[in-house]
Design a protein around this motif. Structure first.
Motif, short mmCIF file in Angstrom:
data_model
loop_
_atom_site.label_atom_id
_atom_site.label_comp_id
_atom_site.label_asym_id
_atom_site.label_seq_id
_atom_site.Cartn_x
_atom_site.Cartn_y
_atom_site.Cartn_z
N PRO A 193 0.88 -1.30 0.21
CA PRO A 193 -0.06 0.06 -0.09
C PRO A 193 0.75 1.22 0.01
CG PRO A 193 0.09 -1.12 2.31
CD PRO A 193 0.52 -2.05 1.21
N GLU A 194 2.01 1.25 0.40
CA GLU A 194 3.03 2.23 0.64
C GLU A 194 3.56 2.96 -0.65
OE1 GLU A 194 3.38 -0.44 2.05
OE2 GLU A 194 3.32 0.10 4.28
N GLN A 195 3.37 1.84 -1.88
CA GLN A 195 3.87 2.31 -3.42
C GLN A 195 3.11 3.78 -3.89
OE1 GLN A 195 4.61 -1.27 -5.93
NE2 GLN A 195 2.90 -1.88 -4.59
N ALA A 196 4.27 4.42 -4.32
CA ALA A 196 3.59 5.62 -5.13
C ALA A 196 2.74 5.31 -6.29
CB ALA A 196 4.84 6.43 -5.72
N LEU A 197 1.84 6.21 -6.91
CA LEU A 197 1.42 5.76 -8.15
C LEU A 197 1.99 5.47 -9.55
CD1 LEU A 197 -1.58 6.20 -9.60
CD2 LEU A 197 -0.90 8.34 -9.83
N ARG A 198 1.73 4.19 -10.01
CA ARG A 198 2.42 3.79 -11.29
C ARG A 198 1.62 4.55 -12.28
NH1 ARG A 198 4.57 -1.51 -10.04
NH2 ARG A 198 5.58 -1.31 -7.94
N GLU A 199 2.54 4.51 -13.35
CA GLU A 199 1.97 5.24 -14.26
C GLU A 199 2.87 4.97 -15.82
OE1 GLU A 199 0.25 9.68 -16.16
OE2 GLU A 199 1.74 9.46 -14.37
N MET A 200 2.08 4.47 -16.92
CA MET A 200 2.83 4.24 -18.10
C MET A 200 2.05 4.98 -19.32
SD MET A 200 3.83 0.39 -19.55
CE MET A 200 4.94 0.19 -21.05
N TRP A 201 2.79 5.70 -20.10
CA TRP A 201 1.94 6.46 -21.16
C TRP A 201 3.07 6.41 -22.20
CZ3 TRP A 201 4.70 8.97 -17.04
CH2 TRP A 201 5.44 9.89 -17.35
N ILE A 202 2.31 6.90 -23.43
CA ILE A 202 3.16 6.90 -24.92
C ILE A 202 2.93 8.42 -25.10
CG2 ILE A 202 3.06 5.95 -27.01
CD1 ILE A 202 1.91 3.28 -26.03
N PRO A 203 3.95 9.12 -25.46
CA PRO A 203 3.81 10.62 -25.57
C PRO A 203 3.38 10.78 -27.16
CG PRO A 203 6.11 9.97 -25.25
CD PRO A 203 5.25 8.99 -24.86
N THR A 204 3.81 9.84 -28.07
CA THR A 204 3.70 9.81 -29.49
C THR A 204 2.15 9.25 -29.67
OG1 THR A 204 4.82 7.95 -29.77
CG2 THR A 204 5.98 10.05 -29.95
N ARG A 205 1.46 9.83 -30.70
CA ARG A 205 0.25 9.40 -31.43
C ARG A 205 0.58 8.25 -32.59
NH1 ARG A 205 -3.89 13.89 -32.92
NH2 ARG A 205 -5.11 12.11 -33.19
N SER A 206 -0.17 7.26 -32.46
CA SER A 206 0.00 6.17 -33.47
C SER A 206 -0.58 6.61 -34.81
CB SER A 206 -0.68 4.95 -33.12
OG SER A 206 -2.09 5.19 -33.09
N ILE A 207 -0.09 6.04 -35.99
CA ILE A 207 -0.68 6.26 -37.33
C ILE A 207 -1.68 5.17 -37.61
CG2 ILE A 207 -0.30 6.80 -39.66
CD1 ILE A 207 2.57 7.87 -38.81
N GLY A 256 8.52 5.77 -27.94
CA GLY A 256 9.02 6.68 -26.49
C GLY A 256 8.37 6.27 -25.32
N THR A 257 7.86 5.16 -25.05
CA THR A 257 6.97 4.80 -23.90
C THR A 257 7.57 5.36 -22.64
OG1 THR A 257 5.99 2.68 -24.93
CG2 THR A 257 6.13 2.98 -22.68
N MET A 258 6.90 6.07 -21.69
CA MET A 258 7.32 6.82 -20.60
C MET A 258 6.66 5.92 -19.23
SD MET A 258 9.25 9.14 -21.48
CE MET A 258 9.39 10.08 -19.92
N VAL A 259 7.59 5.90 -18.14
CA VAL A 259 7.02 5.14 -16.97
C VAL A 259 7.43 6.17 -15.70
CG1 VAL A 259 7.36 2.73 -17.73
CG2 VAL A 259 9.06 3.80 -16.70
N ARG A 260 6.54 6.00 -15.04
CA ARG A 260 6.62 6.66 -13.61
C ARG A 260 6.10 6.01 -12.51
NH1 ARG A 260 3.46 10.97 -14.45
NH2 ARG A 260 5.05 12.47 -15.15
N ASP A 261 7.15 5.90 -11.43
CA ASP A 261 6.85 5.19 -9.86
C ASP A 261 7.68 5.84 -9.13
OD1 ASP A 261 9.56 4.12 -10.52
OD2 ASP A 261 8.65 2.18 -11.32
#
Length: 438
Positions: free
Chosen positions: A231-245, A294-299
């Motif tokens: 429960p002590e973990q920070a928020l996990r986030e994964m996102w893709i900054p570029t748009r697909s074609i 360029g997938t990004m991750v945050r934790d």
């Protein structure tokens, strides 16, 4: 890890039972990413304060090197011995003033903590018995190895993950099934079978698996030893900054996995050879495309966010020929360094994104090897952010055509969960995350 580490109650209990309990052993069960290595590191240091040598046993050289590095970094005031074979190539991580590397045990007799593989601890020159041992990845150790190691210590803590793969053998083991001295049992199973009353404790939380991953993995593979995400973990986030074609299904699978933590990239139903060319191409394209975009991750490790790198991506398979086919395909891309390995060799590792070629994809039958619950557990529990499972449609029908009806031999406890149940449970979860392939 720092001195701010507060050991879980289970670790404190294990230390108490190991030093003052009535039994010669104690088991610490650890779900995926529960901090097992941290617990081993902490216990090694605490036991060393008793003034007698602590012997730490691991199963592979890489596991030994990792433990030596962690113990030495956390306890710079304690000398840590690395017992090696002749010709051992010292990794840069062990270049520390409090690490003593030796291939002769007499050079390590005064060292407070000594770490080596189980095979190295069987060196006949070691004749004296030590008071304490910590056996890491104890479920990966065969019981015949434990039998030979047992005279070397008076008390031992057995630390490992009960949901992962049992010791592996290329020989037929049916002749020993049901015998208390079956050499192909895990060390933990044999020890518990022959020593009634051995206490067990469990680490309650996974620091690797986020809630969206911990729940289905726990339900499928740990129904009698459930765990939750820490429960002590920070928020996990994964996102893709570029748009697909366009409307590329590979891009949709990556985007869906980034948003939901899981994706089930489903190919059309067909029976295939093991090195299914379409499935091989799919896992490679998914891995490469996730990096290209360029997938990004945050934790909690990278609160500002960081770009996904090839070193943080892995592809997991069941067979070495599948591994070879995928590596060949990756060699023609810009990311040949992406790790591709079997479940056996991926045990203990951790990545941000894992792409799994399902063991039952395209098969006509469901053998015991492919139904092994530990194999699928390892493959689907290595990720911190997302797991993409690639498989051909029809696995549910394949499972129903091969129901779990194996006899349980005398003196052998049934395995829970069995592979049939575990596969069905995980498939039920994945069925809500299907991305159809073209």
């Amino acid at each position: 890890m720092t001195d701010n580490y507060v050991p879980p109650t289970a670790v404190v209990d294990v230390l108490r039972l190991l030093t003052d309990g009535p039994q010669p052993g104690v088991v610490l069960n650890s779900p995926p990413g529960a901090g097992k290595s941290t617990a081993v590191t902490y216990m090694s240091r605490e036991l060393a304060r008793h003034g007698e040598q602590v012997r730490v046993v691991a199963q592979t050289n890489s596991q030994v090197d990792d433990l030596v590095t962690k113990i030495a970094a956390w306890s710079p005031d304690i000398t840590v011995g690395r017992y090696t074979a002749h010709g051992y190539q010292v990794p840069a991580s062990l270049a520390r003033p409090n690490v003593l590397i030796a291939n002769r045990f007499p050079d390590l007799r005064e060292t407070p903590i000594v770490v080596a593989t189980a095979a190295k601890w069987l060196d006949p020159v070691i004749t004296e018995r030590g008071p304490f041992a910590i056996i890491d990845e104890a479920y990966q150790m065969r019981s015949d190895t434990l039998l030979r190691l047992a005279p070397m210590f008076e008390r031992a803590a057995f630390v490992g993950d009960p949901g992962q793969l049992d010791p592996f053998s290329v020989v037929n083991v049916e002749r020993w099934t049901g015998l208390t001295w079956n050499p192909l049992q895990s060390a933990v199973a044999a020890m518990l079978a022959n020593n009634p009353g051995i206490p067990e404790r469990q680490l309650p939380h996974s620091w690797r698996l986020a809630p969206h991953a911990a729940t289905p993995v726990s339900n499928a593979f740990y129904p009698f030893a459930p765990f939750a995400s820490a429960p002590e973990q920070a928020l996990r986030e994964m996102w893709i900054p570029t748009r697909s074609i366009g409307n590329n299904p590979v891009d949709r699978a990556i985007e869906y996995a980034a948003a939901n933590g899981w994706a089930y990239y489903q190919l059309e139903r067909r029976n295939t050879v093991r090195t299914d060319a379409q499935a091989v191409a799919a896992v490679v394209e998914l891995a490469v495309r996730s990096l290209q975009r360029g997938t990004m991750v945050r934790d909690e490790r990278d609160p500002d966010g960081t770009r996904l790198t090839p070193e943080r991506v892995a592809i997991g398979v069941a067979h070495r020929d599948q591994m070879a086919a995928i590596k060949t395909e990756l060699a023609g891309t810009a990311y040949p360094s992406i790790r591709v390995d079997t479940a056996n060799r991926l045990q203990g590792s951790e990545y941000d994104l894992v792409i799994v070629l399902h063991p039952l994809s395209g098969r006509r039958d469901a053998t015991a090897f492919h139904l092994e619950s530990g194999r699928l557990c390892v493959l689907t529990s290595r990720h911190r952010h997302a797991c993409i499972v690639v498989a051909r449609d029809g696995i549910e029908e394949l499972l129903d055509a091969h129901p779990s009806a194996d006899p349980v031999p005398f003196n052998t406890a049934p395995r829970f969960p069995n592979g049939w149940e575990a596969n069905h449970a995980l498939l039920e979860h994945l069925s809500t995350h299907v991305i159809p392939a073209p």
